[in-house]
Enzyme design. Structure first.
Site, PDB file in Angstrom:
ATOM      1  N   HIS A 135       0.863  -1.182   0.000  1.00  0.00           N
ATOM      2  CA  HIS A 135       0.000   0.000   0.000  1.00  0.00           C
ATOM      3  C   HIS A 135       0.904   1.239   0.000  1.00  0.00           C
ATOM      4  CE1 HIS A 135      -2.882   2.906   1.746  1.00  0.00           C
ATOM      5  NE2 HIS A 135      -3.838   2.054   1.416  1.00  0.00           N
ATOM      6  N   ASP A 212       2.774  -4.452   8.157  1.00  0.00           N
ATOM      7  CA  ASP A 212       1.588  -3.623   7.981  1.00  0.00           C
ATOM      8  C   ASP A 212       0.387  -4.563   8.119  1.00  0.00           C
ATOM      9  OD1 ASP A 212      -0.669  -2.525   6.871  1.00  0.00           O
ATOM     10  OD2 ASP A 212       0.321  -1.683   5.123  1.00  0.00           O
ATOM     11  N   GLN A 215      -4.809  -5.107   7.019  1.00  0.00           N
ATOM     12  CA  GLN A 215      -5.779  -6.130   6.609  1.00  0.00           C
ATOM     13  C   GLN A 215      -5.639  -7.396   7.446  1.00  0.00           C
ATOM     14  OE1 GLN A 215      -8.125  -5.386   4.445  1.00  0.00           O
ATOM     15  NE2 GLN A 215      -7.233  -3.401   3.932  1.00  0.00           N
ATOM     16  N   LYS A 238     -10.530  -0.849  10.425  1.00  0.00           N
ATOM     17  CA  LYS A 238     -10.589  -2.016   9.537  1.00  0.00           C
ATOM     18  C   LYS A 238     -10.874  -3.292  10.325  1.00  0.00           C
ATOM     19  CE  LYS A 238      -7.529   0.057   6.171  1.00  0.00           C
ATOM     20  NZ  LYS A 238      -8.214   0.284   4.903  1.00  0.00           N
ATOM     21  N   CYS A 376      -4.689   2.206  -3.817  1.00  0.00           N
ATOM     22  CA  CYS A 376      -3.465   2.742  -3.189  1.00  0.00           C
ATOM     23  C   CYS A 376      -2.290   1.787  -3.368  1.00  0.00           C
ATOM     24  CB  CYS A 376      -3.667   3.052  -1.714  1.00  0.00           C
ATOM     25  SG  CYS A 376      -4.866   4.342  -1.428  1.00  0.00           S
TER      26      CYS A 376
HETATM   27  N1  PMP Z   1      -1.967  -0.735   4.560  1.00  0.00           N
HETATM   28  C1  PMP Z   1      -2.919  -1.503   4.027  1.00  0.00           C
HETATM   29  C2  PMP Z   1      -2.591  -2.899   3.576  1.00  0.00           C
HETATM   30  C3  PMP Z   1      -4.222  -0.996   3.902  1.00  0.00           C
HETATM   31  O1  PMP Z   1      -5.181  -1.765   3.384  1.00  0.00           O
HETATM   32  C4  PMP Z   1      -4.494   0.317   4.330  1.00  0.00           C
HETATM   33  C5  PMP Z   1      -5.870   0.926   4.161  1.00  0.00           C
HETATM   34  N2  PMP Z   1      -6.454   0.685   2.922  1.00  0.00           N
HETATM   35  C6  PMP Z   1      -3.466   1.061   4.910  1.00  0.00           C
HETATM   36  C7  PMP Z   1      -2.211   0.499   5.011  1.00  0.00           C
HETATM   37  C8  PMP Z   1      -3.692   2.441   5.439  1.00  0.00           C
HETATM   38  O2  PMP Z   1      -4.591   2.402   6.512  1.00  0.00           O
HETATM   39  P1  PMP Z   1      -5.180   3.743   7.123  1.00  0.00           P
HETATM   40  O3  PMP Z   1      -5.728   4.537   5.975  1.00  0.00           O
HETATM   41  O4  PMP Z   1      -6.245   3.274   8.067  1.00  0.00           O
HETATM   42  O5  PMP Z   1      -4.063   4.434   7.829  1.00  0.00           O
END
Ligand code: PMP
Length: 418
Positions: A135, A212, A215, A238, A376
């Site tokens: 991401h 990270d 998910q 999430k 993203c």
């Molecule tokens: N890493 C991953 C794998 C994600 O799916 C996301 C959110 N789509 C993020 C980081 C960023 O999370 P947040 O916007 O809640 O900070």
């Protein structure tokens, strides 16, 4: 605080999504004249009533600032806030609550590590490795700190199925590598990364590993000690919790050695014009008034989840995906994107001759919420030579009926667009 409980599904070994749906009031909504089918869970999950009630109970009965009040409400707020931290520690099996740092979410957690550990430990010639499926929030903070320190961000190849190429990773691991930063589960493809293996390999060359878990936490029980990672980041929203609150977990010796992230109240021990000293963990990283209600809400969501059989939920979500793939195999022009041997929560695809955003819009008209675009993960989309995908992502309250509604919607979209 109120005793908060969910409406059913509390016995271990039993999980029924239909029962769980009653815990999530928003799922009863109509959207564009249809009952809502919510398949955008990788972006954010819906919230159980126990979580919403916990936040409102906090504001109705206990609201005050934490840690420095000389009155009962402040004591209660502090207790609720620190109890929430202890709940998170239990949720990820942290050896201590002081290793649980509150942040705004995964993005801020990674930025915190990049700005503190990264600035203190990276220099010219050092390398940060990450798979090409990350991401943006696990790429850009490292690019920023690399530009400042002279370190280099090096992508690790991803194969056609959407799996990290472990041979490529092994080939890149040497003493220049100071950190491997990798997601637990890819938000774009659902690939479950072999994080335990990656951690073991990285540690052989003395590199640290950041996971990270944005998910990861939603789909599997996470044990930071069993994983043996150095940092683990996740977002409350999430995992059925509120937006605006998240967690950075770190090894104690690393957090202790790291400089503070932001300056302000709470993170100091003493302040004078000749210099300031820092508070103990985790407060050193928590400048300013924190999101107290968010912490309370997240803890309620995690207690809700821990009250369910998580292995049964994972099996339920796997069955939903298997059903998607079965229907996808017979659907004209549907191309799955990402066919890793282990996938959780995500069904990413393209419909030949259509644009993902048109498909998403037509599904929305039928009450089916999905996400379309690059998710993203632009380097990953570039790897496949596509602008984006349609992504249906699953949570514990989704049902086989939701999958049927998705494919009925796709059938209509196909007739309309082609
Ligand atoms: N890493 C991953 C794998 C994600 O799916 C996301 C959110 N789509 C993020 C980081 C960023 O999370 P947040 O916007 O809640 O900070």
């Amino acid at each position: 605080m109120n005793a908060l409980s969910n409406t059913g599904n509390v016995q271990p070994g039993v999980f029924d999504a239909e029962t769980a749906r009653r815990d999530f009031p928003i799922l009863a909504r109509q959207v564009n004249g249809h009952p809502l089918v919510y398949l955008d869970n990788a972006a954010t999950t819906q919230k159980p009533l126990v979580m919403i009630d916990a936040i409102s109970d906090y504001y109705l009965h206990h609201n005050a600032n934490v840690h420095r009040g000389a009155h009962l409400l402040s004591d209660e707020a502090t207790q609720a806030f620190e109890d929430a931290r202890a709940t998170v520690a239990g949720f990820i099996n942290s050896p201590s609550a002081s290793q649980v740092v509150w942040t705004r979410g995964t993005t801020e957690s990674i930025n915190l590590v990049a700005a503190t550990w990264g600035r203190a430990n990276l220099g010219p010639g050092d390398r940060v490795l990450m798979p090409a499926l990350e991401h943006h929030s696990n790429i850009v903070p490292w690019q920023m700190v690399a530009a400042e320190t002279g370190a280099e961000v090096v992508p690790v190849a991803v194969n056609d199925s959407g799996e990290v190429d472990l041979e490529a990773l092994k080939g890149l691991l040497d003493e220049r590598v100071k950190l491997v930063s990798i997601n637990h589960i890819s938000n774009a493809l659902g690939t479950v990364n072999p994080v335990a293996e990656v951690i073991a390999l990285a540690h052989c060359v003395g590199a640290k590993v950041l996971i990270d878990g944005a998910q990861g936490v939603a789909h599997y029980p996470v044990d930071v000690q069993a994983l043996d990672c150095d940092f683990y980041a996740f977002s409350g929203h999430k995992v059925y919790g509120p937006t605006g609150i998240g967690v950075l977990w770190g090894r104690e010796e690393l957090l202790d050695a790291m400089p503070p992230y932001q300056g302000g109240g709470e993170m100091i021990e003493t302040v004078s014009f000749t210099g300031s000293t820092w508070n103990i963990l985790p407060y050193k990283f928590e400048a300013g008034t924190p999101d107290i209600a968010g912490a309370v809400g997240l803890a309620a969501a995690l207690r809700y989840l821990m009250g369910l059989d998580r292995h049964a939920i994972a099996a339920h979500e796997a069955a939903l995906l298997a059903y998607c793939w079965q229907l996808a195999a017979d659907f004209p022009g549907l191309r799955r994107v990402g066919q890793a041997s282990q996938i959780a929560g995500v069904f990413s695809f393209l419909l030949e001759g259509t644009h993902p955003s048109d498909v998403g819009m037509l599904l929305d008209k039928q009450g089916v919420a999905v996400r379309t675009g690059h998710h993203c993960a632009q380097p990953l989309m570039a790897r496949y030579g596509i602008p984006g995908t349609v992504r249906a992502s699953f949570a514990l309250y989704n049902t086989m009926d939701d999958v049927d509604r998705l494919f009925a919607g796709l059938e209509k979209a196909r007739h309309f667009l082609l």
